[in-house]
Design a protein around this motif. Structure first.
Motif, PDB file in Angstrom:
ATOM      1  N   UNK A  83      19.075 -23.779  19.639  1.00  0.00           N
ATOM      2  CA  UNK A  83      20.069 -22.880  19.067  1.00  0.00           C
ATOM      3  C   UNK A  83      19.396 -21.541  18.788  1.00  0.00           C
ATOM      4  N   UNK A  84      19.994 -20.429  19.218  1.00  0.00           N
ATOM      5  CA  UNK A  84      19.346 -19.127  19.016  1.00  0.00           C
ATOM      6  C   UNK A  84      19.313 -18.762  17.522  1.00  0.00           C
ATOM      7  N   UNK A  85      18.305 -17.999  17.146  1.00  0.00           N
ATOM      8  CA  UNK A  85      18.158 -17.549  15.756  1.00  0.00           C
ATOM      9  C   UNK A  85      19.008 -16.304  15.551  1.00  0.00           C
ATOM     10  N   UNK A  86      20.075 -16.389  14.742  1.00  0.00           N
ATOM     11  CA  UNK A  86      20.952 -15.220  14.569  1.00  0.00           C
ATOM     12  C   UNK A  86      20.278 -14.052  13.855  1.00  0.00           C
ATOM     13  N   UNK A  87      19.228 -14.317  13.098  1.00  0.00           N
ATOM     14  CA  UNK A  87      18.579 -13.216  12.365  1.00  0.00           C
ATOM     15  C   UNK A  87      17.820 -12.282  13.308  1.00  0.00           C
ATOM     16  N   UNK A  88      17.549 -12.714  14.525  1.00  0.00           N
ATOM     17  CA  UNK A  88      16.815 -11.858  15.468  1.00  0.00           C
ATOM     18  C   UNK A  88      17.736 -10.966  16.299  1.00  0.00           C
ATOM     19  N   UNK A  90      20.263  -7.902  17.117  1.00  0.00           N
ATOM     20  CA  UNK A  90      20.434  -6.529  16.625  1.00  0.00           C
ATOM     21  C   UNK A  90      21.912  -6.245  16.436  1.00  0.00           C
ATOM     22  N   UNK A  91      22.185  -5.184  15.690  1.00  0.00           N
ATOM     23  CA  UNK A  91      23.576  -4.776  15.466  1.00  0.00           C
ATOM     24  C   UNK A  91      24.245  -4.380  16.778  1.00  0.00           C
ATOM     25  N   UNK A  92      23.505  -3.776  17.688  1.00  0.00           N
ATOM     26  CA  UNK A  92      24.072  -3.356  18.973  1.00  0.00           C
ATOM     27  C   UNK A  92      24.468  -4.577  19.799  1.00  0.00           C
ATOM     28  N   UNK A  93      23.657  -5.636  19.737  1.00  0.00           N
ATOM     29  CA  UNK A  93      23.986  -6.853  20.470  1.00  0.00           C
ATOM     30  C   UNK A  93      25.231  -7.521  19.899  1.00  0.00           C
ATOM     31  N   UNK A  94      25.413  -7.380  18.584  1.00  0.00           N
ATOM     32  CA  UNK A  94      26.570  -7.991  17.933  1.00  0.00           C
ATOM     33  C   UNK A  94      27.808  -7.106  17.990  1.00  0.00           C
ATOM     34  N   UNK A  95      27.654  -5.846  18.422  1.00  0.00           N
ATOM     35  CA  UNK A  95      28.795  -4.939  18.523  1.00  0.00           C
ATOM     36  C   UNK A  95      29.143  -4.284  17.199  1.00  0.00           C
ATOM     37  N   UNK A  96      28.183  -4.211  16.289  1.00  0.00           N
ATOM     38  CA  UNK A  96      28.416  -3.593  14.967  1.00  0.00           C
ATOM     39  C   UNK A  96      28.024  -2.132  15.085  1.00  0.00           C
ATOM     40  N   UNK A  97      28.910  -1.213  14.663  1.00  0.00           N
ATOM     41  CA  UNK A  97      28.560   0.221  14.759  1.00  0.00           C
ATOM     42  C   UNK A  97      27.451   0.552  13.745  1.00  0.00           C
TER      43      UNK A  97
END
Length: 102
Positions: A83-88, A90-97
């Protein structure tokens, strides 16, 4: 090839003539089979109760085994991925401005 076929036909005729000499009545020899039950175009003999119950129990156990392991060990089908570590992320990968955008 023709000669070999003629030899086969000659042997067949010789055997049938020898069989007619053995049985002068003209009746064919009846083959008597002392074996299993006769089941031509009818249902065969019913299996014993122990065999029927054993088959039901074995089938039930098989389905229990398959469904149990599909439910409890589904990784055999989906695969065992880390399972990938969500803390690693970035905001850009998550689509957060970015925070500085107004």
């Amino acid at each position: 090839m023709l000669a070999s076929r003629a030899l086969l036909v000659g042997r067949l005729l010789q055997r049938s003539a020898a069989a007619a000499k053995v049985n002068p009545t003209g009746l064919r020899n009846q083959i008597v089979r002392h074996g299993h039950d006769w089941s031509y175009r009818v249902n065969g003999p019913k299996p014993e109760m122990l065999a029927r119950v054993g088959a039901q129990v074995a089938g039930g156990f098989m389905w229990w085994w398959v469904l149990w392991h599909l439910f409890h060990e589904y990784e055999h089908i989906t695969g065992e991925f880390d399972y990938p570590d969500p803390s690693s992320w970035t905001n850009a990968e998550l689509g957060i401005p970015a925070d500085d955008v107004e």
